[in-house]
Design an enzyme around this catalytic site. Structure first.
Site, PDB file in Angstrom:
ATOM      1  CG  ASP A  93       0.319  60.664  68.810  1.00  0.00           C
ATOM      2  OD1 ASP A  93      -0.835  60.356  69.164  1.00  0.00           O
ATOM      3  OD2 ASP A  93       1.336  60.304  69.419  1.00  0.00           O
ATOM      4  CE1 TYR A 149       0.778  55.810  75.243  1.00  0.00           C
ATOM      5  CE2 TYR A 149      -1.296  56.268  76.325  1.00  0.00           C
ATOM      6  CZ  TYR A 149       0.052  56.074  76.396  1.00  0.00           C
ATOM      7  OH  TYR A 149       0.689  56.132  77.604  1.00  0.00           O
ATOM      8  CG  HIS A 150      -5.196  59.651  70.349  1.00  0.00           C
ATOM      9  ND1 HIS A 150      -5.763  60.741  70.980  1.00  0.00           N
ATOM     10  CD2 HIS A 150      -5.530  58.571  71.088  1.00  0.00           C
ATOM     11  CE1 HIS A 150      -6.410  60.325  72.074  1.00  0.00           C
ATOM     12  NE2 HIS A 150      -6.284  59.015  72.159  1.00  0.00           N
ATOM     13  CB  ALA A 151      -0.094  56.681  65.932  1.00  0.00           C
TER      14      ALA A 151
END
Ligand SMILES: Cc1cc2nc3c(=O)[nH]c(=O)nc-3n(C[C@H](O)[C@H](O)[C@H](O)COP(=O)(O)OP(=O)(O)OC[C@H]3O[C@@H](n4cnc5c(N)ncnc54)[C@H](O)[C@@H]3O)c2cc1C
Length: 537
Positions: A293, A473-475
């Site tokens: 992330d 929010y870049h899981a």
């Protein structure tokens, strides 16, 4: 039991693309199952509305991580879209593909077909760029991409000029020949409305007789005959149903839910599954592992000049903005508050930019709770900058905690767990202070509210980061692509190792997180996956 050729689980960034492409020639019966509702909420479509959907359980899975040692032991809030369009219906709409080297790294890790030159045609195919077509961009594709351009708040100019004064040159196109540089973002917005994967890819395909879309359909397990996926079980309106796939099942549930669904279906770490009473179909140790992330910290500033706060905080300002939007879908409601930024190198000798800098002409006061309300600007003039390292070396993991398909998995982000990532916290902080001290920003900056002028030592900077940083929010990477089942979950054709008829296509298959935002890359995965599926017929 009903039967389809392809079943796609999850109508998110990647899943909507697959539904469109697989149903396009009319020859295949396609079923798209989405746990969330239709995207009827107006706040999905009004761009600034993502400040509200951020905390809205009717369209959001609202995940909460476990305590994260790198973030001072804090659990953090991880919103994910649970609605047609998935996270592309609640995201901040920045259109960013990442660095070309990201994809060359993916290919070099044993994934033929995923180099930058291989994936560029898929980015172009999905795109309808307002600037028109060129060597890097597509026009006439389903997803409109536009410039923030003249609508950007005037203090974005101060940020860009300050970057120039700090020796950081502009780039004409973050997604073109050179990502490194400063500029205004391009956005997935068209005429003041959000362009989600659902509006771009699903709506045009809705009328096809061979495409069925079911919402409120929570898939609980993949069904198998031997090791071949033959369908899925799902719960809709309280009723359990089963549906058959004559060809393939594709999981596009996103980086949290796709590995969860694999584990629930008996594909995961054998010991974990046995402990939870789930029969082991494939002992697949990497399912849920490798989680990456981007973790960013905001620097908040008091401003001497009016910012977006003065337009969006006062009641009168809100009314004016609403009228402006109603009259012609213009003004602050018709755009993201995330307007400008940069990809820069924080130290000499680097081949690629390693730092992602964001500039918002707005500030807010973080809530005490783990949930943030993005649309609650401060009453005073303020703005923010933030940074995250582009390619973190830390990796976390997630796993189901019970055999209950409705229970959230435990998520361990394991943020800034390596010396490299910690070093980049210091470099990112220094970079923001270098930019904010340049004339064009310094002259409008009243004070640095957070971290604050007293936070100068390495200990204090790291502690501030640990206490205030959060996900952007870049899981991704929880079903990593690779050739070896001991270190990956799917192969380069996105087939789940050890199974037949089952693929994963979403941000979970990234072998490493891309250097920028992850929506366009997830959409690219959907595009490429559709070609792989059709080619393997
Ligand atoms: C608040 C926020 C802001 C962001 N901002 C940006 C940005 O500005 N720019 C950018 O590029 N990226 C941004 N991102 C990241 C980007 O949106 C995601 O990386 C991308 O959308 C992920 O796509 P995906 O296809 O992997 O998953 P998703 O788009 O999350 O889709 C997964 C879908 O599967 C459904 N699903 C899951 N499990 C099941 C099940 N069991 N049964 C049925 N359906 C299921 C979900 O409900 C969802 O609709 C942001 C993300 C968030 C959350």
């Amino acid at each position: 039991m009903n039967s389809y050729d392809y079943i796609i689980v999850g109508a998110g960034s990647a899943g909507c693309v697959l539904a469109n492409r697989l149903s396009a020639n009319g020859q295949h019966r396609v079923l798209l199952l989405e746990a969330g509702p239709r995207d009827w909420s107006p706040w999905i479509h009004v761009p600034v509305g993502y400040g509200l959907t951020h905390n809205d359980p009717s369209v959001n899975w609202m995940y909460q991580t476990e305590g994260d040692a790198g973030l001072g032991g804090r659990p953090t809030f991880w919103p994910r879209g649970k609605v047609l369009g998935g996270s592309s219906s609640i995201n901040a709409m920045v259109y960013m593909r990442g660095h070309r080297g990201d994809y060359d790294d993916w290919a070099a890790a044993g994934n033929p077909g995923w180099s930058y030159d291989d994936v560029l045609p898929y980015f172009k195919r999905s795109e309808d760029n307002a600037r028109g077509a060129d060597a890097y961009h597509g026009a006439g594709g389903p997803m409109h991409v536009s410039d923030v351009g003249a609508q950007a708040h005037p203090i974005c100019r101060n940020f860009l000029d300050a970057c120039a004064a700090a020796g950081l040159a502009p780039t004409p196109d973050f997604n073109g020949a050179e990502m490194e540089g400063t500029g205004l973002w391009q956005m997935t917005i068209q005429d003041g409305r959000r362009v989600s994967s659902a509006t771009a890819f699903l709506n045009p395909a809705r009328g096809r007789p061979n495409l069925r879309i079911e919402t409120g359909a929570h898939v609980t397990r993949v069904l198998f005959e031997g090791n071949r996926a033959c369908g899925v079980e799902f719960v809709q309106g309280g009723t359990k149903r089963e549906v058959r796939a004559a060809r393939e099942v594709v999981l596009s549930g996103g980086a949290i839910n796709s590995p969860q669904l694999l584990q629930l279906s008996g594909i995961g770490q054998g010991a974990l599954l046995q402990r939870l009473g789930i029969p082991v179909l494939v002992d697949a140790p990497m399912v849920g592992q490798g989680l990456q992330d981007h973790v960013a910290v905001c620097h908040f500033y008091h401003s001497k000049v009016p910012t977006l706060n003065q337009k969006l905080y006062p009641l009168l300002g809100k009314v004016k903005a609403a009228l402006q939007y109603a009259a012609g879908r213009r003004g602050p409601l018709g755009m993201s508050v995330n307007q400008a930024g940069a990809f820069v190198k924080s130290r000499p000798g680097l081949e690629r930019p390693n730092m992602h800098v964001y500039f918002n002409p707005m500030s807010y006061t973080p809530q005490k709770s783990a949930k943030r309300k993005l649309t609650n600007p401060d009453p005073w003039p303020g703005f923010l900058m933030s940074f995250n390292t582009c390619r973190p070396t830390s990796r976390g993991w997630l796993a189901i905690q019970s055999a209950d398909p409705f229970a959230a998995p435990e998520i361990h982000p394991n943020s800034i767990a390596t010396p490299e990532d910690i070093q980049e916290v210091f470099e990112g902080t220094a970079m923001l202070r270098r930019i904010s001290s340049q004339g064009p920003l310094a002259e409008i900056l009243a004070s640095e509210r957070n971290p604050g002028p007293n936070v100068t030592t390495r200990e204090a900077i790291l502690e501030d980061f640990r206490q205030r940083a959060s996900t952007v929010y870049h899981a991704s990477c929880t079903c990593m692509m690779g050739p070896d089942p001991r270190s990956s979950v799917v192969d380069a054709r996105l087939r789940v190792h050890g199974t037949q008829g089952l693929r994963v296509a979403d941000a979970s298959v990234f072998p490493a997180v891309t250097s920028g935002n992850t929506n366009a890359p997830a959409i690219m995965v959907g595009e490429k996956a559709s070609d792989l599926l059709l080619a393997d017929l």
